[in-house]
Design a protein around this motif. Structure first.
Motif, mmCIF file in Angstrom:
data_model
loop_
_atom_site.group_PDB
_atom_site.id
_atom_site.type_symbol
_atom_site.label_atom_id
_atom_site.label_comp_id
_atom_site.label_asym_id
_atom_site.label_seq_id
_atom_site.Cartn_x
_atom_site.Cartn_y
_atom_site.Cartn_z
ATOM 1 N N GLN A 1 0.819 -1.208 0.000
ATOM 2 C CA GLN A 1 0.000 0.000 0.000
ATOM 3 C C GLN A 1 0.851 1.255 0.000
ATOM 4 O OE1 GLN A 1 -3.287 0.406 -0.341
ATOM 5 N NE2 GLN A 1 -3.467 -1.791 -0.662
ATOM 6 N N ALA A 2 2.001 1.213 0.675
ATOM 7 C CA ALA A 2 2.892 2.378 0.711
ATOM 8 C C ALA A 2 3.395 2.719 -0.691
ATOM 9 C CB ALA A 2 4.070 2.108 1.643
ATOM 10 N N ARG A 3 3.622 1.716 -1.511
ATOM 11 C CA ARG A 3 4.106 1.953 -2.877
ATOM 12 C C ARG A 3 3.008 2.539 -3.764
ATOM 13 N NH1 ARG A 3 6.941 -3.482 -4.822
ATOM 14 N NH2 ARG A 3 7.349 -2.145 -6.633
ATOM 15 N N ARG A 4 1.752 2.276 -3.419
ATOM 16 C CA ARG A 4 0.639 2.769 -4.228
ATOM 17 C C ARG A 4 0.124 4.132 -3.777
ATOM 18 N NH1 ARG A 4 -2.989 -2.748 -3.931
ATOM 19 N NH2 ARG A 4 -1.610 -4.123 -5.136
ATOM 20 N N SER A 5 0.381 4.483 -2.526
ATOM 21 C CA SER A 5 -0.214 5.695 -1.968
ATOM 22 C C SER A 5 0.326 6.940 -2.659
ATOM 23 C CB SER A 5 0.071 5.767 -0.466
ATOM 24 O OG SER A 5 -0.453 6.956 0.082
ATOM 25 N N GLN B 1 1.002 9.456 4.147
ATOM 26 C CA GLN B 1 0.508 8.081 4.195
ATOM 27 C C GLN B 1 1.605 7.104 3.793
ATOM 28 O OE1 GLN B 1 -2.706 6.648 1.453
ATOM 29 N NE2 GLN B 1 -3.878 6.665 3.356
ATOM 30 N N ARG B 2 2.395 7.465 2.779
ATOM 31 C CA ARG B 2 3.499 6.586 2.371
ATOM 32 C C ARG B 2 4.480 6.377 3.511
ATOM 33 N NH1 ARG B 2 3.624 9.691 -2.325
ATOM 34 N NH2 ARG B 2 5.538 10.714 -1.642
ATOM 35 N N TRP B 3 4.903 7.476 4.149
ATOM 36 C CA TRP B 3 5.861 7.350 5.242
ATOM 37 C C TRP B 3 5.242 6.639 6.440
ATOM 38 C CZ3 TRP B 3 10.852 7.607 4.870
ATOM 39 C CH2 TRP B 3 11.427 8.363 3.841
ATOM 40 N N GLY B 4 3.953 6.888 6.694
ATOM 41 C CA GLY B 4 3.287 6.201 7.793
ATOM 42 C C GLY B 4 3.238 4.703 7.576
ATOM 43 N N ARG C 1 5.214 2.920 5.620
ATOM 44 C CA ARG C 1 6.572 2.367 5.679
ATOM 45 C C ARG C 1 7.046 2.224 7.121
ATOM 46 N NH1 ARG C 1 8.852 6.097 0.714
ATOM 47 N NH2 ARG C 1 8.009 4.824 -0.987
ATOM 48 N N THR C 2 6.702 3.208 7.947
ATOM 49 C CA THR C 2 7.041 3.109 9.371
ATOM 50 C C THR C 2 6.348 1.908 10.002
ATOM 51 O OG1 THR C 2 7.301 5.507 9.512
ATOM 52 C CG2 THR C 2 6.994 4.324 11.583
ATOM 53 N N THR C 3 5.095 1.689 9.629
ATOM 54 C CA THR C 3 4.359 0.533 10.130
ATOM 55 C C THR C 3 5.012 -0.757 9.677
ATOM 56 O OG1 THR C 3 2.285 1.786 10.101
ATOM 57 C CG2 THR C 3 2.109 -0.606 10.141
ATOM 58 N N SER C 4 5.487 -0.802 8.437
ATOM 59 C CA SER C 4 6.155 -1.999 7.923
ATOM 60 C C SER C 4 7.409 -2.314 8.729
ATOM 61 C CB SER C 4 6.509 -1.809 6.444
ATOM 62 O OG SER C 4 5.355 -1.612 5.670
ATOM 63 N N VAL C 5 8.174 -1.272 9.066
ATOM 64 C CA VAL C 5 9.371 -1.482 9.888
ATOM 65 C C VAL C 5 8.974 -2.019 11.257
ATOM 66 C CG1 VAL C 5 11.346 -0.365 10.981
ATOM 67 C CG2 VAL C 5 10.678 0.282 8.664
ATOM 68 N N GLY C 6 7.878 -1.486 11.807
ATOM 69 C CA GLY C 6 7.380 -1.996 13.079
ATOM 70 C C GLY C 6 7.010 -3.463 12.988
ATOM 71 N N CYS C 7 6.404 -3.868 11.873
ATOM 72 C CA CYS C 7 6.077 -5.286 11.678
ATOM 73 C C CYS C 7 7.353 -6.119 11.604
ATOM 74 C CB CYS C 7 5.264 -5.460 10.402
ATOM 75 S SG CYS C 7 3.597 -4.777 10.484
ATOM 76 N N GLY C 8 8.410 -5.542 11.036
ATOM 77 C CA GLY C 8 9.686 -6.242 11.006
ATOM 78 C C GLY C 8 10.207 -6.529 12.407
ATOM 79 N N PHE C 9 10.097 -5.552 13.311
ATOM 80 C CA PHE C 9 10.496 -5.775 14.701
ATOM 81 C C PHE C 9 9.600 -6.831 15.362
ATOM 82 C CE2 PHE C 9 12.892 -1.842 14.278
ATOM 83 C CZ PHE C 9 13.992 -2.072 15.098
ATOM 84 N N ALA C 10 8.327 -6.844 14.986
ATOM 85 C CA ALA C 10 7.427 -7.871 15.533
ATOM 86 C C ALA C 10 7.870 -9.262 15.087
ATOM 87 C CB ALA C 10 5.993 -7.598 15.093
ATOM 88 N N LEU C 11 8.339 -9.374 13.835
ATOM 89 C CA LEU C 11 8.832 -10.664 13.360
ATOM 90 C C LEU C 11 10.129 -11.063 14.066
ATOM 91 C CD1 LEU C 11 8.094 -10.377 9.531
ATOM 92 C CD2 LEU C 11 6.931 -11.815 11.217
ATOM 93 N N VAL C 12 10.979 -10.067 14.406
ATOM 94 C CA VAL C 12 12.180 -10.356 15.195
ATOM 95 C C VAL C 12 11.773 -10.934 16.559
ATOM 96 C CG1 VAL C 12 14.135 -9.314 16.407
ATOM 97 C CG2 VAL C 12 13.624 -8.642 14.050
ATOM 98 N N THR D 1 -0.942 6.226 12.859
ATOM 99 C CA THR D 1 -1.561 7.453 13.354
ATOM 100 C C THR D 1 -1.017 8.692 12.648
ATOM 101 O OG1 THR D 1 -1.753 6.365 15.506
ATOM 102 C CG2 THR D 1 -2.152 8.720 15.459
ATOM 103 N N LEU D 2 0.206 8.599 12.110
ATOM 104 C CA LEU D 2 0.853 9.765 11.507
ATOM 105 C C LEU D 2 -0.008 10.450 10.452
ATOM 106 C CD1 LEU D 2 3.445 11.481 11.372
ATOM 107 C CD2 LEU D 2 4.287 9.897 9.614
ATOM 108 N N PRO D 3 -0.576 9.709 9.481
ATOM 109 C CA PRO D 3 -1.405 10.413 8.486
ATOM 110 C C PRO D 3 -2.599 11.125 9.098
ATOM 111 C CG PRO D 3 -0.825 8.217 7.717
ATOM 112 C CD PRO D 3 -0.426 8.287 9.159
ATOM 113 N N ALA D 4 -3.218 10.496 10.123
ATOM 114 C CA ALA D 4 -4.381 11.122 10.754
ATOM 115 C C ALA D 4 -3.985 12.388 11.514
ATOM 116 C CB ALA D 4 -5.053 10.134 11.715
#
Length: 396
Positions: A154-158, A163-166, A168-179, A232-235
């Motif tokens: 979705q970040a690539r399409r936005s 919204q794109r940066w938000g 991408r930040t969420t994706s990085v957070g998901c990466g930490f969740a996978l760690v 939350t960043l975009p909102a």
């Protein structure tokens, strides 16, 4: 320090949840309740991590803080998917997927509770604990992986930068969740094979000590914060961007007024609503758009009065000053031509020879309000500086 970190984070997350529930401008965006559930679940999970809360609840039921934090984390993960489903799927399909996830969540939490209770009754049985961790980590890893892929796509399409940066930040957070999920998997293998790779008895004195705390405490904490900020960043930026846009619209509307009055005085029939030429706070976009259209319509109506001689003289002057070919230089030339055309129209005379062609870039700016407004602002700024000789030449 740990108490302050986790309690403070929980309070911040609850404030974010209240912001979403409150709505903005009488409107609640899609996924509001899922987002509120996500933030509230994360807040409760963080609160359960706080040593003071942990000691309080475990004084009633030993080791229950682990079950609470894990259950709240899975609830938050489900809320993340619910939010995503409501954004990306049609209403009926989204509700169907959410119902399925809620059922799976209930089964997972019930299974974790059953294994936790059995573990307590049998005196910390490692096999039961391994089953507990297996349920928890399977659900969490699957959700984090799915959400990571969806948010990155979705970040690539936005089209909106915030919204794109938000996302991408969420994706990085998901990466930490996978760690964190990988750490829990290693812990599961260690427990199942009695390898002793991850000691379970030591408490975390800081977010990084002992070393396992970097994975068991810091990784999920960073994941939660990044996911929360990213979603939350975009909102949060939306009201600020709207305020900035309204200020730009007001400033542009006012700056174009002198030019608008000049050209409409020569071609008054293009004014769409002569009795309503002002702009209120809530309709600035409409009135700015109308002002830009009216100025362009006047320029079009004056095309037979555009003297080529004035254009050539203004272009030569721009070349002399070194501004030829720049937006500012082109605006100076166009302002001189418009000033001469207005004077000729008022005098009722038509210049001899061919008329001056449209300004450079006219076709490419058509339909692009920001670009057209920016161009007319340059012309409006240059218009008062046109020499009186240009007006006199057109009128003679």
């Amino acid at each position: 320090m740990i108490n302050v970190l986790f309690t403070g984070t929980a309070v911040v997350l609850l404030c974010f949840a209240a912001y979403w529930v409150r709505g903005r401008g009488g409107h609640r965006p899609t996924g509001t309740w899922a987002m509120a559930a996500l933030l509230t679940s994360f807040a409760l999970a963080f609160a359960s991590y706080a040593p003071a809360v942990e000691r309080a609840v475990e004084s009633v039921v030993p080791h229950v803080a682990r079950l609470l934090s894990n259950a709240f984390t899975l609830t938050a993960a489900t809320s993340v998917l619910a939010f995503l489903f409501q954004l990306n799927l049609d209403r009926e399909r989204a509700h169907r997927q959410i119902r399925l996830r809620v059922i799976v969540l209930a089964v997972a939490v019930a299974g974790m509770t059953a294994f936790f209770a059995a573990e307590q009754l049998t005196g910390r049985n490692s096999a039961l604990y391994a089953c507990y961790v297996l349920i928890y980590i399977s659900y969490l890893a699957y959700t984090a992986k799915d959400f990571l892929l969806q948010t990155w796509t979705q970040a690539r399409r936005s089209t909106r930068r915030s919204q794109r940066w938000g996302l991408r930040t969420t994706s990085v957070g998901c990466g930490f969740a996978l760690v964190y999920a990988a750490y829990k998997l290693v812990a599961l293998v260690s427990i199942g094979l009695s390898l002793g790779l991850v000691p379970d008895h030591s408490r975390c004195s800081t977010p990084l000590t002992p070393f396992r705390c970097a994975f068991s405490v810091t990784a999920p904490a960073v994941a939660v914060l990044l996911i929360t900020v990213g979603l939350t960043l975009p909102a949060l930026l939306w009201p600020l961007s709207q305020l900035r846009r309204r200020r730009w619209e007001r400033a542009s509307f006012d700056a174009l007024e002198p030019l608008w009055r000049e050209v409409t005085s020569a071609v008054p029939e293009v004014v769409l609503d002569p009795g309503n030429t002002g702009a209120g706070t809530h309709d600035l976009d409409f009135h700015l758009h109308r002002r830009v259209i009216e100025i362009n319509d006047c320029v079009l109506a004056l095309r037979t009065y555009r003297p080529a001689s004035v254009r050539d003289a203004a272009a030569a002057e721009a070349a002399r000053r070194g501004t030829a070919g720049t937006p500012e230089g082109d605006a100076e030339v166009e302002a001189a031509v418009i000033a001469a055309a207005v004077a000729a129209k008022r005098a009722g005379t038509t210049p001899d020879g061919d008329g001056a062609p449209p300004a450079s870039g006219t076709a490419s700016r058509k339909g692009d309000l920001p670009a057209e407004t920016a161009w007319l602002l340059l012309v409006a700024d240059a218009y008062p500086r046109q020499p009186a000789s240009a007006h006199a030449e057109a009128a003679s």
